[in-house]
Motif scaffolding. Sequence first.
Motif, PDB file in Angstrom:
ATOM      1  N   GLU A 154       3.852  13.580  99.427  1.00 27.92           N
ATOM      2  CA  GLU A 154       4.393  13.828  98.083  1.00 27.92           C
ATOM      3  C   GLU A 154       3.223  13.904  97.114  1.00 27.92           C
ATOM      4  N   PHE A 155       3.458  14.450  95.957  1.00 27.56           N
ATOM      5  CA  PHE A 155       2.493  14.299  94.862  1.00 27.56           C
ATOM      6  C   PHE A 155       3.274  14.359  93.557  1.00 27.56           C
ATOM      7  N   SER A 156       3.409  13.194  92.929  1.00 28.61           N
ATOM      8  CA  SER A 156       4.180  13.125  91.683  1.00 28.61           C
ATOM      9  C   SER A 156       3.680  11.951  90.866  1.00 28.61           C
ATOM     10  N   THR A 165       0.830  22.323  84.455  1.00 25.94           N
ATOM     11  CA  THR A 165       1.951  23.160  84.899  1.00 25.94           C
ATOM     12  C   THR A 165       2.442  22.765  86.285  1.00 25.94           C
ATOM     13  N   LEU A 166       1.636  21.964  87.014  1.00 24.67           N
ATOM     14  CA  LEU A 166       1.973  21.611  88.400  1.00 24.67           C
ATOM     15  C   LEU A 166       3.307  20.884  88.466  1.00 24.67           C
ATOM     16  N   PRO A 167       4.268  21.390  89.255  1.00 23.40           N
ATOM     17  CA  PRO A 167       5.520  20.639  89.401  1.00 23.40           C
ATOM     18  C   PRO A 167       5.311  19.435  90.318  1.00 23.40           C
ATOM     19  N   ASP A 171       7.947  16.602  98.777  1.00 25.64           N
ATOM     20  CA  ASP A 171       7.741  17.028 100.173  1.00 25.64           C
ATOM     21  C   ASP A 171       6.856  18.264 100.173  1.00 25.64           C
ATOM     22  N   ARG A 172       5.646  18.102 100.685  1.00 27.53           N
ATOM     23  CA  ARG A 172       4.721  19.238 100.716  1.00 27.53           C
ATOM     24  C   ARG A 172       3.957  19.226 102.032  1.00 27.53           C
ATOM     25  N   VAL A 173       3.308  20.349 102.308  1.00 33.89           N
ATOM     26  CA  VAL A 173       2.363  20.417 103.428  1.00 33.89           C
ATOM     27  C   VAL A 173       1.055  19.805 102.943  1.00 33.89           C
ATOM     28  N   LEU A 220       1.132   9.642  99.356  1.00 31.55           N
ATOM     29  CA  LEU A 220       1.514   9.899  97.960  1.00 31.55           C
ATOM     30  C   LEU A 220       0.407  10.648  97.219  1.00 31.55           C
ATOM     31  N   SER A 221      -0.761  10.707  97.827  1.00 27.84           N
ATOM     32  CA  SER A 221      -1.866  11.527  97.310  1.00 27.84           C
ATOM     33  C   SER A 221      -2.900  11.631  98.413  1.00 27.84           C
ATOM     34  N   LEU A 222      -3.728  12.655  98.336  1.00 25.69           N
ATOM     35  CA  LEU A 222      -4.813  12.767  99.311  1.00 25.69           C
ATOM     36  C   LEU A 222      -5.798  11.617  99.119  1.00 25.69           C
ATOM     37  N   GLN A 223      -5.898  11.108  97.878  1.00 26.82           N
ATOM     38  CA  GLN A 223      -6.761   9.965  97.623  1.00 26.82           C
ATOM     39  C   GLN A 223      -6.293   8.749  98.433  1.00 26.82           C
ATOM     40  N   GLN A 224      -4.974   8.543  98.463  1.00 20.17           N
ATOM     41  CA  GLN A 224      -4.422   7.414  99.231  1.00 20.17           C
ATOM     42  C   GLN A 224      -4.689   7.618 100.721  1.00 20.17           C
ATOM     43  N   PRO A 248     -11.182  18.367 101.386  1.00 17.19           N
ATOM     44  CA  PRO A 248     -10.678  19.494 100.601  1.00 17.19           C
ATOM     45  C   PRO A 248      -9.170  19.578 100.765  1.00 17.19           C
ATOM     46  N   ASN A 249      -8.496  19.842  99.661  1.00 20.04           N
ATOM     47  CA  ASN A 249      -7.033  19.982  99.704  1.00 20.04           C
ATOM     48  C   ASN A 249      -6.717  21.446  99.998  1.00 20.04           C
ATOM     49  N   ARG A 250      -6.398  21.724 101.243  1.00 21.15           N
ATOM     50  CA  ARG A 250      -6.084  23.110 101.629  1.00 21.15           C
ATOM     51  C   ARG A 250      -4.648  23.386 101.232  1.00 21.15           C
ATOM     52  N   LEU A 278     -10.819  18.955  95.727  1.00 21.30           N
ATOM     53  CA  LEU A 278     -11.782  18.308  96.620  1.00 21.30           C
ATOM     54  C   LEU A 278     -11.775  16.822  96.323  1.00 21.30           C
ATOM     55  N   ILE A 279     -11.316  16.054  97.292  1.00 21.32           N
ATOM     56  CA  ILE A 279     -11.145  14.616  97.128  1.00 21.32           C
ATOM     57  C   ILE A 279     -12.213  13.937  97.977  1.00 21.32           C
ATOM     58  N   GLU A 280     -13.089  13.181  97.329  1.00 22.10           N
ATOM     59  CA  GLU A 280     -14.191  12.551  98.050  1.00 22.10           C
ATOM     60  C   GLU A 280     -14.252  11.074  97.714  1.00 22.10           C
TER      61      GLU A 280
HETATM   62  O1  LIG Z   1      -3.240  14.675  96.657  1.00 21.76           O
HETATM   63  C1  LIG Z   1      -3.508  15.247  95.591  1.00 21.76           C
HETATM   64  N1  LIG Z   1      -4.376  14.670  94.721  1.00 21.76           N
HETATM   65  C2  LIG Z   1      -4.710  15.243  93.528  1.00 21.76           C
HETATM   66  O2  LIG Z   1      -5.505  14.680  92.732  1.00 21.76           O
HETATM   67  C3  LIG Z   1      -4.128  16.494  93.230  1.00 21.76           C
HETATM   68  N2  LIG Z   1      -4.235  17.331  92.168  1.00 21.76           N
HETATM   69  C4  LIG Z   1      -3.443  18.408  92.426  1.00 21.76           C
HETATM   70  O3  LIG Z   1      -3.311  19.407  91.660  1.00 21.76           O
HETATM   71  N3  LIG Z   1      -2.814  18.273  93.623  1.00 21.76           N
HETATM   72  C5  LIG Z   1      -3.230  17.078  94.152  1.00 21.76           C
HETATM   73  N4  LIG Z   1      -2.938  16.445  95.319  1.00 21.76           N
END
Ligand SMILES: O=c1[nH]c(=O)c2[nH]c(=O)[nH]c2[nH]1
Length: 288
Positions: A154-156, A165-167, A171-173, A220-224, A248-250, A278-280
């Motif tokens: 998820e990302f919310s 603008t990002l919804p 549920d995402r890939v 819940l995020s690529l960071q997590q 990298p967030n593909r 790009l999450i590092e």
């Molecule tokens: O996992 C994510 N982290 C973000 O910081 C981010 N930002 C974004 O636009 N999509 C995502 N997805």
Amino acid sequence: MPTPEFTLGPNNYGKSGVRLVRVGRESSRHDLRDLTVHTALSGDLDATHYTGDNAGVLPTDTQKNTVYAFAREGVGAIEVFAERLARHFVDATPSITSARVQIEEHAWTRVGDHSFTRGEGGELRTTEVVYGGGAVRTAAGVRDLLLLNTTDSEFSGFLVDEYTTLPETDDRVLATAVTATWDYAAEAPDGAVYDSAFYDHAFTRARGALLAAFADTYSLSLQQTLYAVGERILKTIPEVREVRLSLPNRHHYLFDLGRFGLDNPGVVFQAGDLPYGLIEGTVRREAA
Ligand SMILES: O=c1[nH]c(=O)c2[nH]c(=O)[nH]c2[nH]1
């Protein structure tokens, strides 16, 4: 040497991209190793920079030749091969006080006793060894390990401003190409010996921990996910003191099929290219 007008800062030199393929012929079931080696030496190199006096310069061509010569007797784990080379460059060259050797290993899959296959590009096993001042620092890792989860991502709840603008999505890939690097403690906490068997086993287990954490973390995020991956590697390999990750967030965009009167319940995606998130980050053994 005349006093230079300006001061030379940190510098190093070496051979990049030394392509080495080694065939082990100990039995009719041949062994194949495919490495790219990068050397970088530093030390007392003021003279060559200020005046062109090369008396202390071990040519990069010689560094390349040394890689091939050392491979004749065997390579072992890339961490061990890199350390052998780094120690040699420093211990045998008075002007050189520090050596960094980086190696990428391209994995071939066996299809017969003397036949192998591999795709172009693809995942690499990596190492970086730095030797200087009598101490060795060894890091290992992977590059371009492609991973994708079709759900459980998820990302919310993110910050929203006038440009957002990002919804939100529940549920995402989630797809990425992992670059992971982990540092081994100078002294193994459990007295393990840092030999080829250790590094090969540790690599397999660290990679397995990475895959498992990616697969079984509800993200819940690529960071997590990044933290979960680093944490899993640290829990699995006691000798690892720090894990660095670049994810990298593909992006995979749900394609709007409504224009054709079709629904799209998470089935058809457009794989994005540029730009990408790009999450590092770094996860360390010490407590927060
Ligand atoms: O996992 C994510 N982290 C973000 O910081 C981010 N930002 C974004 O636009 N999509 C995502 N997805």
